[in-house]
Enzyme design. Structure first.
Site, short mmCIF file in Angstrom:
data_model
loop_
_atom_site.label_atom_id
_atom_site.label_comp_id
_atom_site.label_asym_id
_atom_site.label_seq_id
_atom_site.Cartn_x
_atom_site.Cartn_y
_atom_site.Cartn_z
N ASP A 77 41.21 51.75 46.23
CA ASP A 77 40.65 50.47 46.66
C ASP A 77 41.63 49.81 47.61
O ASP A 77 42.84 49.80 47.36
CB ASP A 77 40.41 49.55 45.45
CG ASP A 77 39.37 50.13 44.52
OD1 ASP A 77 38.24 50.38 44.98
OD2 ASP A 77 39.69 50.37 43.34
N ASP A 109 41.23 41.40 36.86
CA ASP A 109 41.16 41.36 35.39
C ASP A 109 42.52 41.41 34.69
O ASP A 109 42.94 40.46 34.04
CB ASP A 109 40.18 42.42 34.86
CG ASP A 109 40.42 43.82 35.43
OD1 ASP A 109 41.39 44.00 36.19
OD2 ASP A 109 39.63 44.73 35.12
N ASP A 149 40.34 56.79 42.27
CA ASP A 149 39.79 56.39 43.56
C ASP A 149 40.73 55.36 44.18
O ASP A 149 41.67 54.91 43.54
CB ASP A 149 38.37 55.82 43.41
CG ASP A 149 38.31 54.77 42.32
OD1 ASP A 149 39.24 53.95 42.20
OD2 ASP A 149 37.31 54.77 41.56
#
Ligand code: ATP
Ligand code: MG
Length: 451
Positions: free
Chosen positions: A63, A141, A61
């Site tokens: 982002d 992260d 996907d």
């Protein structure tokens, strides 16, 4: 969060110094980036899409990160919906494709400072402050997930050393790994997912943090764990993922029932391993995979063991599987909440194991019409091909039954009937010889009260 001067200093890789090409970015994502840029906002592709494009993989996907606020984004796109209460995100819809646009995020608050009395120490409770590009990078992260592709000049912006880690195929947590795992223990599961998917090594600080902090996963809400576990197992690399979970002692945090069963029955891992391999293959072949199947195989061993106990207490096989299924699923709910719509299919796969044994009369014709027949049959084959080779014959019978025309199917049922009849006769004769008083015999095809 206050950044040091070094932290606000990015390394910029110009168009010629990296391998991301617009040709490989999908249409909708490009449209969003360009429209934001033309309206005077900053617009970057970020996260997994940049990482995967760099590695020559197809992104799952896209982002997008921007300095436009969610309302400003909404004003630019008709097909935009704002979602999220804690942190507002813009979802831009193009058919089934959704491009997620997030405004740069700044500092977060930890539970310790939370005046509303949130519970868990060190866990992030609020994360809703807009920030700068640099701040946005440092709160992500892993370094390889914090690379930004800038649509203004096609460069890649790197604040955290992600480019180097990508080259070294190394997964490194941004900042102090221990603190970051404490803030959000799900990051440890994300580490497993990326290591499995990309074949990256963990950096040593991350390993130490996981060893130290793995117990904190128990504080994560079961609904969030359900989402994460799906991502982990449906990433196409579940076989690797399961072995990483075991190696880093995270399996007990997610499936303690399974973990305990494996302790006493290590061979059950062969079944899980095969089921994972099968799942990965289905994903590679773009066949559908259902979460129900995943939970059915992860919990099969402990559930079946309990069903056998119930059965020895005079329950029918199906009843025993139903009762044991209910019990094990409710135990599992303490760790991962499995939505109701999956619980019935899981139990159908399990009871299906007993139903497939019973092939008397017209049952096979009825059974094959049932919605979960195919899943139960696939499940049976996995059992036969791993730890229960005695089921091979049954599996092959069903394979053939599905492949032949109706006339032959009828013949198969008749043959079966005759065979079991012959067997009964033989048994009766034998028992009569051994014990002239006995009249009854039993068939292999264990009868069940419930079709
Ligand atoms: P995938 O290929 O599975 O989509 P991804 O890296 O894009 O992987 P997402 O869950 O889509 O993962 O998240 C997008 C990005 O948001 C991540 O790359 C990361 O930068 C950031 N992110 C997501 N979850 C967290 C988290 N728990 N803590 C910090 N940053 C996160
Ligand atoms: Mg993503």
């Amino acid at each position: 969060m206050t950044l040091t001067p070094e932290q606000t200093d990015a390394t910029i890789f110009s168009r010629g110094e990296h391998n991301i090409s617009r040709e490989n970015i999908n249409e909708p994502a490009l449209k969003v980036l360009y429209r934001l840029h033309k309206a005077g906002y900053q617009a970057f592709l970020v996260g997994g899409a940049v990482r995967d494009l760099m590695l020559g993989l197809q992104p799952k996907d896209y982002d997008v990160a921007t300095d436009a606020t969610p309302e400003q984004v909404k004003n630019l796109f008709r097909n935009c919906r704002l979602i999220g209460r804690r942190f507002r995100l813009a979802h831009i819809h193009y058919g089934r494709e959704i491009i997620e646009v997030a405004t740069f995020r700044g500092h977060h608050e930890l539970a310790e400072d939370d005046s509303e009395g949130s519970t868990r120490d060190g866990m992030i409770v609020r994360d809703n402050v807009f920030g700068t590009l640099a701040e946005d990078a440092w709160r992500r992260d892993f370094s390889v997930n914090a690379l930004y592709y800038n649509i203004a000049d096609f460069s890649v912006v790197d604040y955290t050393g992600g480019m180097d880690d990508l080259k070294q195929r190394r997964l490194r947590m941004i900042g102090d790994a221990n603190v970051r795992c404490q803030e959000d223990p799900v990051r440890m599961l994300r580490a497993m997912r990326f290591a499995a998917k990309l074949g990256f090594e963990f950096d040593t600080e991350l390993v130490a943090a996981i060893v130290d902090q793995h117990h904190r996963i128990e504080a994560v809400p079961p609904a969030r764990l359900f989402e994460e576990v799906l991502k982990l197992f449906l990433s196409g690399k579940s076989q690797r993922a399961i072995h990483l979970l075991i190696q880093y002692k995270l399996l007990a945090q997610l499936f303690s029932v399974t973990q305990r069963h494996l302790f006493h029955h290590p061979e059950f891992l062969d079944f899980i391993d095969l089921a994972c391999r099968n799942t990965d293959q289905r994903i590679a072949d773009e066949k559908p995979v259902t979460p129900a199947f995943l939970f059915a195989f992860m919990l099969w061993g402990p559930m079946n063991e309990r069903a056998k106990e119930f059965e020895s207490n005079d329950m029918s096989s199906i009843q025993a599987l139903q009762e044991a299924g209910r019990a094990v699923l409710s135990q599992q709910a303490a760790q991962i909440s499995i939505p109701k719509r999956f619980r019935l299919p899981i139990r159908d796969i399990w009871t299906g194991q007993a139903r497939l044994r019973n092939r008397r009369g017209r049952r096979p014709f009825w059974l094959i019409q049932q919605p979960r027949f195919r899943a139960a049959y696939d499940f049976l084959l996995l059992r036969a091909d791993s730890i229960e080779p005695q089921l091979k014959e049954l599996g092959e019978w069903w394979t053939q039954f599905q492949a032949v025309p109706e006339k032959e199917q009828k013949q198969m049922c008749q043959d079966l009937h005759q065979a079991s009849h012959g067997q009964k006769k033989r048994k009766r004769k034998q028992t009569a010889v051994n014990n002239p008083d006995t009249q009854s015999g039993s068939s292999d095809d264990s009868p069940s009260s419930d079709p």
